[in-house]
Design an enzyme around this catalytic site. Structure first.
Site, PDB file in Angstrom:
ATOM      1  N   HIS A  98      -8.948  -1.636   7.382  1.00  0.00           N
ATOM      2  CA  HIS A  98     -10.003  -0.639   7.600  1.00  0.00           C
ATOM      3  C   HIS A  98     -11.369  -1.220   7.954  1.00  0.00           C
ATOM      4  CE1 HIS A  98      -8.068   3.229   6.637  1.00  0.00           C
ATOM      5  NE2 HIS A  98      -7.384   2.579   5.711  1.00  0.00           N
ATOM      6  N   GLU A 155      -8.837   1.582  -2.671  1.00  0.00           N
ATOM      7  CA  GLU A 155      -8.956   1.677  -1.216  1.00  0.00           C
ATOM      8  C   GLU A 155     -10.314   2.235  -0.820  1.00  0.00           C
ATOM      9  OE1 GLU A 155      -6.445   3.172   2.681  1.00  0.00           O
ATOM     10  OE2 GLU A 155      -6.172   4.245   0.788  1.00  0.00           O
ATOM     11  N   HIS A 177      -2.506  -3.039   4.731  1.00  0.00           N
ATOM     12  CA  HIS A 177      -1.709  -2.133   5.576  1.00  0.00           C
ATOM     13  C   HIS A 177      -2.314  -2.074   6.974  1.00  0.00           C
ATOM     14  CE1 HIS A 177      -4.815   0.285   3.680  1.00  0.00           C
ATOM     15  NE2 HIS A 177      -4.534   1.370   4.376  1.00  0.00           N
ATOM     16  N   HIS A 235       0.831  -1.211   0.000  1.00  0.00           N
ATOM     17  CA  HIS A 235       0.000   0.000   0.000  1.00  0.00           C
ATOM     18  C   HIS A 235       0.860   1.254   0.000  1.00  0.00           C
ATOM     19  CE1 HIS A 235      -3.972   1.851   0.617  1.00  0.00           C
ATOM     20  NE2 HIS A 235      -3.289   2.808   1.223  1.00  0.00           N
ATOM     21  N   ASP A 237       2.233   2.070   3.878  1.00  0.00           N
ATOM     22  CA  ASP A 237       1.336   3.231   3.907  1.00  0.00           C
ATOM     23  C   ASP A 237       2.108   4.523   3.679  1.00  0.00           C
ATOM     24  OD1 ASP A 237      -1.161   4.349   3.955  1.00  0.00           O
ATOM     25  OD2 ASP A 237      -1.583   3.927   6.059  1.00  0.00           O
ATOM     26  N   HIS A 282     -13.312   1.970   3.744  1.00  0.00           N
ATOM     27  CA  HIS A 282     -12.269   2.844   4.283  1.00  0.00           C
ATOM     28  C   HIS A 282     -12.757   3.208   5.683  1.00  0.00           C
ATOM     29  CE1 HIS A 282      -9.514   6.394   4.607  1.00  0.00           C
ATOM     30  NE2 HIS A 282      -8.697   5.438   4.211  1.00  0.00           N
ATOM     31  N   ASP A 338       0.404   5.502  -1.130  1.00  0.00           N
ATOM     32  CA  ASP A 338      -0.559   6.534  -1.525  1.00  0.00           C
ATOM     33  C   ASP A 338       0.057   7.642  -2.361  1.00  0.00           C
ATOM     34  OD1 ASP A 338      -3.348   6.159  -0.437  1.00  0.00           O
ATOM     35  OD2 ASP A 338      -2.206   5.753   1.379  1.00  0.00           O
TER      36      ASP A 338
END
Length: 410
Positions: free
Chosen positions: A214, A141, A235, A36, A304, A168, A38
């Site tokens: 999540h 995600e 993650h 993961h 992350d 999420h 971003d």
């Protein structure tokens, strides 16, 4: 004559160099696959996805945890890039925003073909390894990105999505998120609704990895019991070491072991130490704990990077992966265990998901009931009065009761 403390310090430095050298040797053959990252979200925030902006050059990009030199220094050979759109897009423009983020991932591969290879299979990852490129895959995600539509789920698969995080930090109409467990949100589905179960079955059929980062514990358990293929936590870390509800409790880790699933450890300080500060050693503690409870085959990395504001000392960006591998070697992880955490465990799970897929099987078609959808801007094409009543027996009974009451008044 040298003081003893100086001698021991010298020995420690030399030993550290040995473990670091060993880490690099292993990673040249088995680079890390990170679950993961971003960076696509940063490209949106910083440049509105305008990659031709000179400041967006990934060879010189500053102010992020990730750029091409850092990926090379960190021996990152596979990356699931996050196509992320926040929860406030739910029932609004989530699908559009998701498509834009998937597009920017594909365009990164097109702009830097010497570095990135966009792939959508385990075989593609191995091909990228052989070519010395970063295998680039798409993880979407947040289940709100499919807007409660099996058709959208299938379309995203065809565009390259290879994992979907079921929620999420918000419930979808069909799955509960982790804030339910913290008391900050209310359960709606008690894990998975009937439609949520259809989503899981359709992901199995397609060959999309199910990501339980999540989600609520009830959603974790329901999915692990239902899925015909291993799942991932792209993650997340260990709840026993940091009691944050984003982490995975031990009873779920036992299910991870039983289903041969995978937990890719998150580096965010708040999930590592439950405090503002954390360090590399504490991340290794999480890896140790998951290996102990769920087995060495259940461990991976999901840093992350570029999605969090605080990272542990020693893991400030993607270039630091060799230092973490050196720490695992220092803790007597075997070479096979290290290679597993780096890439082999994820490849095993991905291959199992691919093998469990069945595109010859009829797809899931039952739509979510109209009354479970939120948002006032929706059109209702396909939801005729008859089909709506068919999917809502409660509404039918209510209508009959109303009719009988009216007859009694006559």
């Amino acid at each position: 004559m040298c003081p003893s403390w100086w001698l021991w310090a010298l020995v420690a430095v030399c030993a550290a160099d040995v473990f670091r050298d060993e880490a690099e040797r292993i990673m040249r053959d088995t680079p890390v696959i990170d679950g993961h990252n971003d960076l696509p979200w940063q490209l949106l925030k910083m440049f509105n996805n305008q990659l031709q902006d000179k400041r967006a050059n990934l060879s010189t990009l500053a102010g992020t945890h990730t750029n091409i030199p850092k990926l090379r220094a960190g021996f990152v050979g596979g990356q699931f890039w996050s196509a992320y759109t926040p929860c406030d897009t739910q029932n609004k423009d989530a699908v559009r925003r998701t498509l834009e983020q998937m597009d920017v991932i594909h365009r990164v591969c097109d702009m830097y073909p010497e570095t990135f290879l966009c792939v959508s299979s385990s075989a593609g990852i191995r091909q990228a390894f052989q070519q010395g490129k970063v295998a680039s895959l798409i993880g979407v995600e947040g289940g709100h990105s499919i807007d409660s539509s099996l058709g959208v789920l299938r379309a995203l698969y065809h565009l390259g999505m290879r994992y979907l995080t079921l929620t999420h930090s918000c419930n979808t109409p069909w799955a509960d998120n982790w804030l339910v467990d913290s008391g900050s949100d209310k359960a709606q589905s008690e894990g998975l609704s009937l439609f949520g179960q259809s989503v899981v079955r359709e992901m199995n059929r397609l060959g999309v990895m199910i990501d339980l980062a999540h989600v609520s514990v009830a959603t974790m358990r329901a999915t692990l019991q239902l899925s015909k293929a291993p799942v991932i936590f792209s993650h997340s870390s260990a709840y026993s070491l940091c009691a944050n509800r984003r982490n995975v409790p031990d009873d779920v880790l036992l299910l991870v072991n039983q289903t041969r699933s995978l937990v890719m450890v998150n580096f965010y300080n708040d999930y590592v130490s439950c405090a503002r500060e954390a360090n590399l050693s504490q991340v290794a503690d999480h890896l140790d704990h998951i290996r102990k409870v769920a087995g060495a085959g259940a461990v991976g990395f999901g840093g992350d990077f570029d999605g969090v504001t605080r990272l542990p000392t020693g893991l400030e960006d993607v270039s630091k992966y060799p230092d973490l591998i050196a720490e695992l070697l220092r803790r007597n992880w075997t070479e096979a265990e290290v290679r597993g955490a780096l890439a082999d465990n994820l490849l095993r799970v991905f291959e199992a998901v691919e093998q469990a897929s069945n595109h010859q099987q009829a797809p899931e078609e039952e739509p979510i009931p109209l009354d479970q959808l939120g948002g006032s801007c929706r059109t209702h094409y396909g939801y005729s009065e008859a089909s709506t009543l068919h999917h809502q027996p409660g509404a039918l009974l209510a209508a009959l009761a109303s009719l009988l009451f009216s007859l009694c008044l006559l």
